[in-house]
Design an enzyme around this catalytic site. Structure first.
Site, PDB file in Angstrom:
ATOM      1  N   GLU A 167       0.820  -1.206   0.000  1.00  0.00           N
ATOM      2  CA  GLU A 167       0.000   0.000   0.000  1.00  0.00           C
ATOM      3  C   GLU A 167       0.855   1.259   0.000  1.00  0.00           C
ATOM      4  O   GLU A 167       0.419   2.322  -0.442  1.00  0.00           O
ATOM      5  CB  GLU A 167      -0.916  -0.011   1.234  1.00  0.00           C
ATOM      6  CG  GLU A 167      -2.158   0.844   1.109  1.00  0.00           C
ATOM      7  CD  GLU A 167      -3.168   0.561   2.190  1.00  0.00           C
ATOM      8  OE1 GLU A 167      -4.092  -0.245   1.942  1.00  0.00           O
ATOM      9  OE2 GLU A 167      -3.039   1.118   3.302  1.00  0.00           O
ATOM     10  N   HIS A 188       7.241 -27.245  -0.259  1.00  0.00           N
ATOM     11  CA  HIS A 188       6.652 -28.410  -0.905  1.00  0.00           C
ATOM     12  C   HIS A 188       5.459 -28.030  -1.786  1.00  0.00           C
ATOM     13  O   HIS A 188       4.685 -28.896  -2.198  1.00  0.00           O
ATOM     14  CB  HIS A 188       6.226 -29.431   0.161  1.00  0.00           C
ATOM     15  CG  HIS A 188       7.372 -29.916   0.979  1.00  0.00           C
ATOM     16  ND1 HIS A 188       8.114 -31.036   0.656  1.00  0.00           N
ATOM     17  CD2 HIS A 188       7.940 -29.412   2.105  1.00  0.00           C
ATOM     18  CE1 HIS A 188       9.070 -31.208   1.553  1.00  0.00           C
ATOM     19  NE2 HIS A 188       8.987 -30.235   2.440  1.00  0.00           N
ATOM     20  N   LYS A 211     -12.853   2.271  -2.975  1.00  0.00           N
ATOM     21  CA  LYS A 211     -13.968   2.555  -2.074  1.00  0.00           C
ATOM     22  C   LYS A 211     -15.047   3.360  -2.782  1.00  0.00           C
ATOM     23  O   LYS A 211     -16.253   3.076  -2.650  1.00  0.00           O
ATOM     24  CB  LYS A 211     -13.465   3.324  -0.844  1.00  0.00           C
ATOM     25  CG  LYS A 211     -12.617   2.505   0.119  1.00  0.00           C
ATOM     26  CD  LYS A 211     -12.193   3.358   1.304  1.00  0.00           C
ATOM     27  CE  LYS A 211     -11.369   2.574   2.307  1.00  0.00           C
ATOM     28  NZ  LYS A 211     -10.947   3.418   3.445  1.00  0.00           N
TER      29      LYS A 211
END
Length: 431
Positions: free
Chosen positions: A280, A301, A415
Site C-alpha cells: 500500500e 513443498h 472505495k
C-alpha cells in the site's frame, strides 16, 4: 546498545555494497530529513512510540483489565491497518494451542455473509465485548459489520449493551464518532498524523494485545529502541535504510517481486501485515515491488519449485530468529525404520535452522537473491523492534521510488467505485 537485528545479503547481484553507500547517502539524507519533519502528513509514528503512548497506557491497561474481567470474547472489528497488526502480533506472541481465558475474534475485514452468520451463532453462548476500529469512521466493511453486531449486542444485553462497546477512531468529527456519542460508547482516539498501516504502536493494536496478555510495555520498549537506533541518517549505521536500498537495487535489476519467508508458522499473519505495509505504501504510479510471502518449510513443498527454478522475477527476504521459546528432542527408535537415528537427541529448532541454511544456499545457487534478517529473539521486545524497523525501511523505500509512502489513492478509488455500485443498485431496485 547492541543491534537486535542483523542483515546479510546472500547474493552479489546488487551493486549496493559498503563501497557504493556513498552514492545513495545524499538522497537518503534528504529523505530522512523530510520524513522527520513534524508537519509531514502520515509521519506521526516516527517519534518514540513509548513516549507517544505514555499518557494513554494507564487507560489502556485499565480497559484491558475490565474486558478480561467481564468478557470471554473480544471482537475486533476492522480491516487493513485496523486489524492486520493486531492479528500479526497476537499470533506471533501467543502460544499455538493454549490460549488465554479470553478469545479474540476478528470481523469487519471482509463482507462474507456466511462468516457473519456463523459468528452470530458462535456468540449466542458467549459473553463478548466489541472493539471497533476505523480511523476515518466510514470504512464500508467495518461500518456494516459494526451495525450488525451492535444490534446483536443490544438484543443480548438490553440498554446496558453500550458498556460493552469501545470505539477507536481519530479525533475529528466523523460518522463513527457521532454514533459513539449518540449511543454513549466509550471512545479512544487514534492519533491523526498516523495512517492505518503505520498504526501498530497506537491504541489500534495496544488495547486488544493487552487483553490477550501480550506485554505491550515490552513491545513499546522494542519499538522505542528502534526509533532511537534508526534515527541516524548515515546508511552505515542505519540497518533499515540499508534494507531499503538493497530492495531498491534489486528492483532496478528487474526483480519486481519480493517474497518474505520465515520458518515459524506463528509468523504467517505478520507476513500479511508486511504485505499491506509495503504494497500500500509503494504500489503507485505503476511502480513498486509486489510483496508476497511463504511459510517454510511448508511452502517449500508447494511453490518451492517455482522459487528455485521458475521465472527469475523475485528475490527473497528471509526472516529468522536466534532464540525461540519451546523445543523438543528427536527420540531414538530401536527399530530405526525411518533411518533417522543419526538425528536422535538433536532438537527440532536446530533441524529447522539447518533447513533455513540449506534453502538459502539452494536458492542463491538457483539465481534467487536472498536478504536474511536475523532477529535475536522471538518475543515482544524484538517484535516491537522488527515492526518499527520495517516501517522505517518502508518509508525510505517508497521515497526512493519517488512515491508518497503515506497515502493510498488506489484504495480510496476502490472505495468510491464500490459505493457507486451499491448506490446504483439501490436506485435501480427502487424503479
Amino acid at each position: 546498545m547492541s543491534n537486535p537485528i542483523n542483515l546479510t545479503n546472500h547474493c552479489s547481484v546488487t551493486e549496493a555494497t559498503d563501497n557504493t553507500w556513498p552514492v545513495y547517502q545524499p538522497f537518503v539524507n534528504a529523505i530522512h530529513d523530510k520524513i522527520h519533519e513534524k508537519d509531514v502528513s502520515g509521519t506521526g509514528w516516527i517519534q518514540d512510540p513509548l513516549e507517544q503512548n505514555s499518557s494513554v497506557l494507564f487507560e489502556l491497561n485499565w480497559l484491558a483489565e475490565e474486558i478480561k474481567a467481564q468478557a470471554d470474547t473480544l471482537i475486533v472489528i476492522g480491516v487493513g491497518g485496523s486489524y492486520n497488526g493486531t492479528k500479526a502480533l497476537d499470533q506471533a506472541l501467543s502460544p499455538y494451542f493454549k490460549r488465554t481465558d479470553i478469545e479474540i475474534i476478528y470481523a469487519g475485514h471482509q463482507l462474507s455473509g456466511a462468516y457473519l452468520e456463523q459468528l452470530l451463532q458462535h456468540l449466542e453462548h458467549k459473553n463478548p465485548y466489541i472493539y471497533v476500529v476505523s480511523k476515518s469512521g466510514t470504512t464500508l466493511e467495518t461500518s456494516l459489520t459494526f451495525r450488525l453486531l451492535a444490534q446483536f449486542m443490544k438484543t443480548k444485553y438490553g440498554q446496558s449493551y453500550c458498556e460493552r462497546i469501545i470505539v477507536a477512531t481519530d479525533g475529528n468529527s466523523n460518522p463513527l464518532r457521532k454514533i459513539a456519542s449518540d449511543n454513549h460508547y466509550r471512545c479512544v482516539s487514534i492519533p491523526i498524523p498516523i495512517g492505518g498501516r503505520y498504526s501498530l504502536f497506537t491504541v489500534v493494536s495496544l488495547l486488544p494485545l493487552a487483553v490477550v496478555g501480550i506485554d505491550i510495555m515490552e513491545l513499546l520498549k522494542g519499538a522505542s529502541a528502534a526509533s532511537e537506533q534508526l534515527s541516524n541518517s548515515e546508511i552505515e549505521h542505519n540497518l533499515a535504510y540499508r534494507y531499503a536500498i538493497l530492495r531498491h537495487e534489486y528492483y532496478k535489476k528487474g526483480y519486481h517481486v519480493e517474497l518474505l519467508a520465515s520458518f515459524e508458522p506463528c509468523l504467517t499473519t505478520l507476513h500479511e501485515w508486511w504485505k499491506q505495509l509495503f504494497g500500500e505504501s509503494e504500489g503507485k504510479q505503476q511502480k513498486g515491488l509486489f510483496p508476497t510471502s511463504a511459510s517454510y518449510s511448508t511452502d517449500l513443498h508447494s511453490i518451492g519449485q517455482f522459487i528455485q527454478q521458475g521465472s527469475p522475477i523475485l528475490f527473497e527476504t528471509i526472516l529468522s530468529f536466534g532464540q525461540i521459546e519451546g523445543d523438543v528432542v528427536i527420540p531414538f527408535d530401536r527399530n530405526n525404520g525411518d533411518q533417522l537415528n543419526y538425528l536422535a537427541d538433536r532438537r527440532f529448532n536446530e533441524i529447522n535452522c539447518h533447513a533455513k541454511e540449506g534453502v538459502i544456499r539452494a536458492h542463491v545457487d538457483g539465481g534467487v537473491p536472498v536478504i536474511e534478517l536475523t532477529v535475536n529473539k522471538l518475543d515482544a521486545y524484538h517484535m516491537g523492534y522488527l515492526c518499527y524497523f520495517f516501517m522505517k525501511a518502508c518509508a525510505m523505500s517508497g521515497c526512493l521510488l519517488g512515491v508518497n509512502p503515506f497515502d493510498q489513492p488506489g484504495v480510496e478509488h476502490y472505495k468510491r467505485k464500490t459505493l457507486e455500485s451499491l448506490t446504483n443498485s439501490v436506485v435501480h431496485s427502487m424503479k
